[in-house]
Design a protein around this motif. Structure first.
Motif, short mmCIF file in Angstrom:
data_model
loop_
_atom_site.label_atom_id
_atom_site.label_comp_id
_atom_site.label_asym_id
_atom_site.label_seq_id
_atom_site.Cartn_x
_atom_site.Cartn_y
_atom_site.Cartn_z
N ASP A 57 16.27 3.26 -63.47
CA ASP A 57 17.62 3.08 -64.54
C ASP A 57 18.27 4.33 -64.66
O ASP A 57 18.02 5.24 -63.90
N ASP A 58 19.27 4.25 -65.43
CA ASP A 58 20.29 5.42 -65.46
C ASP A 58 19.42 6.71 -66.29
O ASP A 58 19.95 7.38 -66.54
N GLY A 59 18.55 6.02 -67.18
CA GLY A 59 17.87 6.95 -68.05
C GLY A 59 16.86 6.22 -69.03
O GLY A 59 16.71 4.86 -68.99
N LEU A 60 16.04 7.06 -69.68
CA LEU A 60 14.97 6.44 -70.63
C LEU A 60 15.06 7.21 -71.95
O LEU A 60 15.07 8.31 -72.03
N ALA A 61 15.18 6.39 -72.81
CA ALA A 61 15.58 6.81 -74.24
C ALA A 61 13.90 6.47 -74.89
O ALA A 61 12.92 7.36 -74.93
N THR A 62 13.88 4.99 -75.69
CA THR A 62 12.80 4.81 -76.18
C THR A 62 11.63 4.20 -75.06
O THR A 62 10.24 4.20 -75.12
N GLY A 63 12.43 3.86 -73.84
CA GLY A 63 11.35 3.30 -72.87
C GLY A 63 11.14 1.92 -72.89
O GLY A 63 10.13 1.37 -72.07
N ALA A 64 11.54 1.25 -74.01
CA ALA A 64 11.04 -0.21 -74.35
C ALA A 64 11.26 -1.21 -73.09
O ALA A 64 10.89 -2.15 -72.52
N THR A 65 12.60 -0.92 -72.53
CA THR A 65 13.15 -1.86 -71.48
C THR A 65 12.37 -1.57 -70.17
O THR A 65 12.01 -2.48 -69.61
N MET A 66 12.25 -0.40 -69.80
CA MET A 66 11.31 -0.04 -68.72
C MET A 66 9.88 -0.49 -68.87
O MET A 66 9.27 -0.98 -67.93
N LYS A 67 9.13 -0.57 -69.84
CA LYS A 67 7.93 -0.88 -70.26
C LYS A 67 7.93 -2.48 -69.90
O LYS A 67 6.82 -2.89 -69.23
N ALA A 68 9.02 -3.20 -70.32
CA ALA A 68 8.86 -4.67 -70.02
C ALA A 68 9.00 -4.79 -68.44
O ALA A 68 8.17 -5.81 -67.80
N ALA A 69 9.79 -3.97 -67.98
CA ALA A 69 9.95 -4.18 -66.42
C ALA A 69 8.72 -3.78 -65.52
O ALA A 69 8.10 -4.54 -64.88
N PHE A 70 7.92 -2.80 -66.08
CA PHE A 70 6.75 -2.33 -65.17
C PHE A 70 5.66 -3.38 -65.70
O PHE A 70 4.70 -3.66 -64.78
N GLN A 71 5.83 -3.84 -66.88
CA GLN A 71 4.44 -4.86 -67.02
C GLN A 71 4.81 -6.00 -66.42
O GLN A 71 3.67 -6.68 -65.76
N ALA A 72 5.83 -6.69 -66.32
CA ALA A 72 6.26 -7.67 -65.39
C ALA A 72 5.99 -7.72 -63.94
O ALA A 72 5.60 -8.55 -63.31
N LEU A 73 6.27 -6.27 -63.49
CA LEU A 73 6.37 -5.93 -62.08
C LEU A 73 4.56 -5.90 -61.90
O LEU A 73 4.55 -6.37 -60.61
N ARG A 74 3.96 -5.39 -62.54
CA ARG A 74 2.51 -5.37 -62.29
C ARG A 74 1.90 -6.56 -62.01
O ARG A 74 0.80 -6.75 -61.23
N LYS A 75 2.44 -7.64 -62.30
CA LYS A 75 1.55 -8.90 -62.41
C LYS A 75 1.88 -9.48 -60.93
O LYS A 75 1.46 -10.53 -60.52
N GLN A 76 3.08 -8.64 -60.09
CA GLN A 76 3.50 -9.25 -58.76
C GLN A 76 2.74 -8.41 -57.86
O GLN A 76 3.09 -8.74 -56.56
#
Length: 223
Positions: free
Chosen positions: A131-150
């Motif tokens: 991503d272009d950056g992380l502030a709270t990280g909420a968006t990236m957290k959703a991405a990594f948790q969804a990705l982990r299922k794959q």
């Protein structure tokens, strides 16, 4: 103090930090639209690796939309920041309304960006979320948790700039984090870019098309 001229400049600098993955066929870059796509495109171009999008939508607090109370991603994953929800006294009904609205936008983006093309198969591969950056990280957290299922072999989170708190949090949850800069105080992602103009849908589609052309033969996809 500005650190990056724009997302293209940030992507080139991020590519240098990820140079060890250059040319690796078992590496897939997954960009978070929209702002993560121009960053990831430069990384894909420099490292000669595959690029795909991983679509996530931030759940903004009603009336304070820039403040994330959570995020949703493809695959039905929903992450909530209960600290924000409780401190802002957000009702379940309000949350459901925001989720429904953002799910419509998530599905619209999937249709527009993919144009019917299935996601790349990350099973057993090294997946680098950008991503272009992380502030709270909420968006990236959703991405990594969804990705982990794959079932990727490794998950790496890579960004040009992040708050120290967000970078440290991901360091404990994924296989590797690459945060080029962690300024203090952080202020926000856009504070560290000279040009942080919103990335358009057209720009995302154009960059994904260019990435496909650079990649040549299509890799096996799910299904």
């Amino acid at each position: 103090m500005v650190i990056f001229k724009d997302r293209t400049d940030a992507g080139k600098k991020l590519a240098e930090a990820l140079s060890e993955y250059s040319g690796h066929e078992d590496v897939i870059l997954l960009a978070l639209p929209r702002g993560g796509v121009p960053v990831a495109f430069e990384v894909a171009k420099e490292l000669d690796v595959e690029l795909d999008v991983f679509i996530v939508r931030k759940l903004g607090v009603p009336g304070y939309e820039e403040l994330a109370m959570g995020a949703i991603s493809s695959g039905g994953v929903k992450i909530m920041n209960m600290g924000v929800v409780q401190s802002m006294q957000i009702t379940g009904e309000a949350i459901d309304s925001v989720v429904a609205s953002e799910r419509v936008e998530l599905e619209r983006r999937e249709e527009m960006y993919r144009k019917g093309k299935p996601e790349l198969d990350v099973t057993g591969k090294t997946a680098i979320l950008i991503d272009d950056g992380l502030a709270t990280g909420a968006t990236m957290k959703a991405a990594f948790q969804a990705l982990r299922k794959q079932n990727p072999d490794k998950i790496i989170v890579a960004v040009p700039t992040a708050s120290r708190e967000a970078c440290d949090e991901f360091a404990a949850e994924v296989d590797r984090t690459v945060c080029l800069t962690t300024p203090e105080p952080f202020y926000g992602v856009g504070a560290w870019y000279e040009n942080f103009a919103q990335t358009s849908d057209k720009e995302v589609c154009d960059l994904l098309k260019k990435a496909d052309e650079m990649a040549g033969p299509v890799m096996p996809s799910r299904g």
